[in-house]
Design a protein around this motif. Structure first.
Motif, mmCIF file in Angstrom:
data_model
loop_
_atom_site.group_PDB
_atom_site.id
_atom_site.type_symbol
_atom_site.label_atom_id
_atom_site.label_comp_id
_atom_site.label_asym_id
_atom_site.label_seq_id
_atom_site.Cartn_x
_atom_site.Cartn_y
_atom_site.Cartn_z
ATOM 1 N N ALA A 93 0.557 -0.862 0.213
ATOM 2 C CA ALA A 93 0.196 0.078 0.191
ATOM 3 C C ALA A 93 1.167 1.187 0.360
ATOM 4 O O ALA A 93 0.856 2.811 -0.600
ATOM 5 C CB ALA A 93 -1.250 0.094 0.981
ATOM 6 N N THR A 94 2.297 1.018 0.552
ATOM 7 C CA THR A 94 3.073 2.406 0.671
ATOM 8 C C THR A 94 2.682 3.679 -0.843
ATOM 9 O O THR A 94 2.720 4.784 -0.548
ATOM 10 C CB THR A 94 4.098 2.410 1.423
ATOM 11 N N PRO A 95 3.221 2.905 -1.770
ATOM 12 C CA PRO A 95 3.371 3.996 -2.587
ATOM 13 C C PRO A 95 2.191 4.078 -3.781
ATOM 14 O O PRO A 95 2.501 5.608 -3.868
ATOM 15 C CB PRO A 95 4.267 2.472 -4.157
ATOM 16 N N LEU A 96 1.694 3.599 -3.140
ATOM 17 C CA LEU A 96 -0.170 3.783 -3.773
ATOM 18 C C LEU A 96 -0.654 4.504 -2.555
ATOM 19 O O LEU A 96 -1.570 5.618 -3.228
ATOM 20 C CB LEU A 96 -1.001 2.988 -3.162
ATOM 21 N N ILE A 97 -0.002 5.520 -1.252
ATOM 22 C CA ILE A 97 -0.261 6.177 -0.326
ATOM 23 C C ILE A 97 -0.323 7.684 -0.962
ATOM 24 O O ILE A 97 -0.293 8.108 -1.283
ATOM 25 C CB ILE A 97 0.262 5.826 1.060
ATOM 26 N N PHE A 98 1.334 7.205 -2.226
ATOM 27 C CA PHE A 98 2.214 8.447 -1.697
ATOM 28 C C PHE A 98 1.553 8.610 -3.719
ATOM 29 O O PHE A 98 1.218 10.081 -3.903
ATOM 30 C CB PHE A 98 3.659 7.959 -2.331
ATOM 31 N N THR A 99 0.970 8.066 -4.521
ATOM 32 C CA THR A 99 0.730 7.996 -5.434
ATOM 33 C C THR A 99 -1.038 8.544 -5.659
ATOM 34 O O THR A 99 -1.174 9.638 -5.808
ATOM 35 C CB THR A 99 0.632 7.010 -6.902
ATOM 36 N N GLY A 100 -1.399 8.477 -4.518
ATOM 37 C CA GLY A 100 -3.210 8.529 -4.750
ATOM 38 C C GLY A 100 -3.052 10.309 -3.665
ATOM 39 O O GLY A 100 -3.697 10.907 -4.838
ATOM 40 N N LEU A 101 -2.052 10.403 -2.921
ATOM 41 C CA LEU A 101 -2.368 11.859 -2.584
ATOM 42 C C LEU A 101 -2.047 12.837 -3.525
ATOM 43 O O LEU A 101 -2.064 13.611 -3.748
ATOM 44 C CB LEU A 101 -1.304 11.695 -1.552
ATOM 45 N N ALA A 102 -1.006 12.528 -4.278
ATOM 46 C CA ALA A 102 -0.135 13.108 -5.439
ATOM 47 C C ALA A 102 -1.386 13.248 -6.621
ATOM 48 O O ALA A 102 -1.326 14.681 -6.948
ATOM 49 C CB ALA A 102 1.404 12.176 -6.053
ATOM 50 N N THR A 103 -1.914 12.315 -6.991
ATOM 51 C CA THR A 103 -3.248 12.409 -7.771
ATOM 52 C C THR A 103 -4.655 13.465 -7.153
ATOM 53 O O THR A 103 -5.084 14.399 -8.261
ATOM 54 C CB THR A 103 -4.047 10.881 -8.596
ATOM 55 N N ALA A 104 -4.698 12.932 -5.524
ATOM 56 C CA ALA A 104 -5.594 13.717 -4.989
ATOM 57 C C ALA A 104 -5.432 15.235 -4.702
ATOM 58 O O ALA A 104 -6.323 16.479 -5.088
ATOM 59 C CB ALA A 104 -6.065 13.226 -4.130
ATOM 60 N N VAL A 105 -4.759 15.819 -5.024
ATOM 61 C CA VAL A 105 -3.649 16.566 -4.404
ATOM 62 C C VAL A 105 -4.430 17.701 -6.416
ATOM 63 O O VAL A 105 -5.034 18.449 -6.043
ATOM 64 C CB VAL A 105 -2.403 17.129 -4.221
#
Length: 299
Positions: free
Chosen positions: A26-38
């Motif tokens: 889940a760790t890289p998905l947290i980062f990339t999810g946040l990046a997209t959400a921003v």
């Protein structure tokens, strides 16, 4: 069906090591999810997080195998900082094109993903080629740059803690800062934001840099905590997965966290499910696609 799902959940959450591996997934998905959400929160459709991830990953690897004499307390932050800056600058290219020339960011970010992937592959096949290795990869980073593991024998490492910190910082940015107010306003009603005096071009540049920065941190986490070197084509699509994570989390930092954890469970448990049942791991892709369909429904 019951046996397949029982096996999936048990293999993903049944033991401490299984839970650790789920958090690792889940760790890289947290980062990339946040990046997209921003970006999505500001109405900017950045689908170029994958490119920032690759650029940030190589930047982190370069720091790790270049400054080998630095102590770990300095080397690790330096690698993450440079990875974030490089990832942010990469996303500034489509950000500038949209802010100044009104070029569609979806087209430019998709194209730049492949530029970043091919450029980093060129680097480890050319200037940074390591003779004798079967695959295209860089030198191994210094031991001091390798992130500490949180639950051996799992590869879960400190990048998960950094990802949680990124969730908290992003939530604070959205709710408690002027920049967060600008992002929400521009995303909700850009016409109103323009006529109220908000600098739309500046907001777009800020949000694209922040989005790329988070993508670069995702790449750094994979290099410093999992692979310990840059490997060409190492990402199975973490940046593209971030789009799904952001949509499922409704562009909320906390929602993004839970969505990433859900996908971590599915992906970690999928391999074991395939081994012990007659259900192929392609079921995971079907489940993810089904989730996207339901999230996209406008009631």
């Amino acid at each position: 069906a019951i046996e397949a799902y029982r096996t999936l959940l048990t293999s993903a959450l049944g033991t401490k090591t299984a839970i650790a591996d789920t958090l690792l997934a889940a760790t890289p998905l947290i980062f990339t999810g946040l990046a997209t959400a921003v970006a999505f929160r500001a109405g900017v459709f950045n689908v170029g997080v994958e490119g920032s991830l690759y650029m940030g990953a190589f930047a982190a690897a370069w720091v790790g195998f270049t400054f080998t004499e630095l102590p770990g307390w300095l080397l690790v932050p330096l690698a993450f900082i440079l990875a974030g800056i490089v990832g942010g600058l990469w996303c500034l290219i489509p950000g500038y094109l949209k802010a100044r020339l009104r070029v569609d960011e979806i087209v430019t970010t998709i194209m730049l993903n492949y530029v970043a992937i091919l450029f980093t592959s060129y680097l480890v096949n050319g200037p940074f080629l390591v003779p004798g290795l079967a695959n295209a990869m860089s030198e191994k980073i210094a031991p001091a740059a390798q992130l500490a593991r949180l639950a051996p024998p799992s590869q879960l490492n400190l990048s998960f803690v950094i990802a949680l910190a990124a969730v908290v910082v992003t939530a604070f940015l959205f709710q408690r800062t002027t920049m967060g107010f600008e992002l929400r306003t521009v995303g909700a009603n850009p016409l109103f934001a323009r006529w109220s005096g908000m600098p739309l071009g500046s907001v777009i540049l800020k949000v694209m840099f922040l989005s790329g920065l988070l993508g670069g941190l995702a790449g750094a986490g994979q290099v410093l905590g999992v692979h310990y070197r840059f490997v060409a084509n190492f990402s199975p699509g973490f940046g593209f997965d971030g789009i799904t994570i952001a949509l499922l989390g409704r562009n909320s930092p906390l929602g993004t966290l839970f969505a990433a954890l859900l996908f971590g469970v599915l992906r970690n448990g999928g391999s074991t499910m395939e081994l012990f049942t007659d259900v192929p791991r392609d079921l995971i892709s079907i489940l993810e696609a089904t989730i996207i369909f339901f999230v996209a429904i406008e009631f």
